[in-house]
Scaffold this active site. Structure first.
Site: not given
Ligand SMILES: [Zn+2]
Lengths: 81, 268
Positions: A17-18
């Site tokens: 992530c992201p």
């Protein structure tokens, strides 16, 4: 249960992530409303956050499934531009 | 266009915003913005637009960097004293983001070249420090139909307004003519606290990004006034003047003019 056939599939194994969501979002932006995106990933956190973020963006989560020791498959139907 | 891996990382915080996404980021990369002035306001405006990936930035300034500029003009540096500000800004912005092409225009804007210059840009930002330029840029943008994000600073107060020609007000709807030189603060009075242009410039950059992305409401028919000492923001309504000398249906001013009044030459 009827098997859903994705219109497009992306493999984002190795991403965290992201960027997991960034890649998924870029893919779905290029698709038509009603089409289904298949996402294959191995970052555990993303198996929860991607479905939630996709719903926040107005799309529908059709499936979240752990398919082996490390990987998940998520199916998202694009609901809006 | 396809994003490179580097671009996906660079713009990831934009792409994950529903209001921006990959589509919005592509709009930013294709946008062309002209910034008037590479001083207190132009530095932060250009810095943030370059960081955001606005693909083409023009910056107009005919001054060179002086030591007294560095208290607030953050795109420049001590070792660049004497260098043209437009060149210094280009170096800084392109170093921040190689996706951005910066055109340095080392001239003072005048009525004979401004129309030709702004025609290549989508949006104009006024970060100039003097009334002659402010009125020239306003009139040119109204005549060319170019959106203009105007900013001004003095001491502890700053203003921002967004002019969308024909849709909203223009600078002359607000103040019809430049003030007489005697009413403009003298050099001794014209101080500015260093972070003030940062606040106002960042607001101008935000207005530009919103216009490019087509999100939110621009400061159309409004003037935003920031008072740093009291830490407050006030919005004042600025109706379009039906008798405005430049943007009304029956304008008196149909040709650009250069005001040559003797204003304080101190540069913001
Ligand atoms: Zn007007």
């Amino acid at each position: 249960m009827e098997e859903i056939k994705p219109d497009r599939s992306i493999n984002i194994k190795g991403l965290i992530c992201p960027y997991t969501f960034v890649k998924s979002k870029l893919a779905i932006e290029e698709m038509e409303v009603g089409q289904v995106l298949e996402i294959i990933l191995d970052y555990p956190e993303a198996s929860r956050s991607i479905p939630k973020s996709m719903e926040d963006h107005g799309h529908r989560v059709l499936k979240v499934e752990k398919i082996n020791e490390t990987d998940w498959v998520i199916l998202i139907r694009k609901e809006r531009e | 266009m396809e994003f490179t891996d580097e671009q996906i990382h660079r713009y990831s915080r934009h792409i994950i915003l529903p209001e921006v996404g990959g589509k919005g980021q592509k709009k930013l990369l294709q946008a062309k913005v002209l910034i008037v002035g590479a001083g207190g306001l132009g530095c932060p405006v250009g810095y943030y637009l370059a960081a955001a990936g606005v693909g083409t930035i023009g910056i107009v300034d005919n001054d060179t960097i002086e030591l007294s500029n560095l208290q607030r003009q953050i795109a420049h540096s001590t070792e660049r004293i004497g260098m043209p500000k437009a060149d210094s800004a280009k170096m800084t912005f392109e170093a921040l983001n190689p996706d951005v092409m910066v055109h340095a225009v080392k001239e003072r804007l005048n009525k004979d070249m401004i129309m030709d210059l702004i025609k290549d840009y989508d949006i104009v930002v006024d970060g100039s420090d003097n009334f002659p330029t402010r009125y020239l840029v306003n009139d040119a943008c109204v005549m060319a139909g170019k959106p203009l994000v105007s900013g001004a600073i003095l001491r502890f107060e700053g203003q921002v307004t967004t002019i969308i020609p024909r849709e909203g007000h223009c600078y002359r709807c607000l103040f019809e003519e430049p003030p007489p030189p005697g009413l403009v603060p003298s050099c001794q009075e014209a101080g500015v606290l260093g972070a003030l242009p940062g606040v106002i410039g960042a607001l101008q950059a935000m207005e530009v990004l919103k216009l490019i992305l087509g999100v939110g409401q621009p400061l159309k028919n409004q003037l935003l006034i920031y008072n740093a000492l009291e830490t407050n923001f006030r919005k004042v309504k600025v109706p379009k003047n039906p008798d405005c000398p430049v943007c009304s249906d029956h304008p008196r001013i149909t040709e650009l003019q250069d005001y040559e009044a003797e204003y304080c030459q101190m540069r913001f």
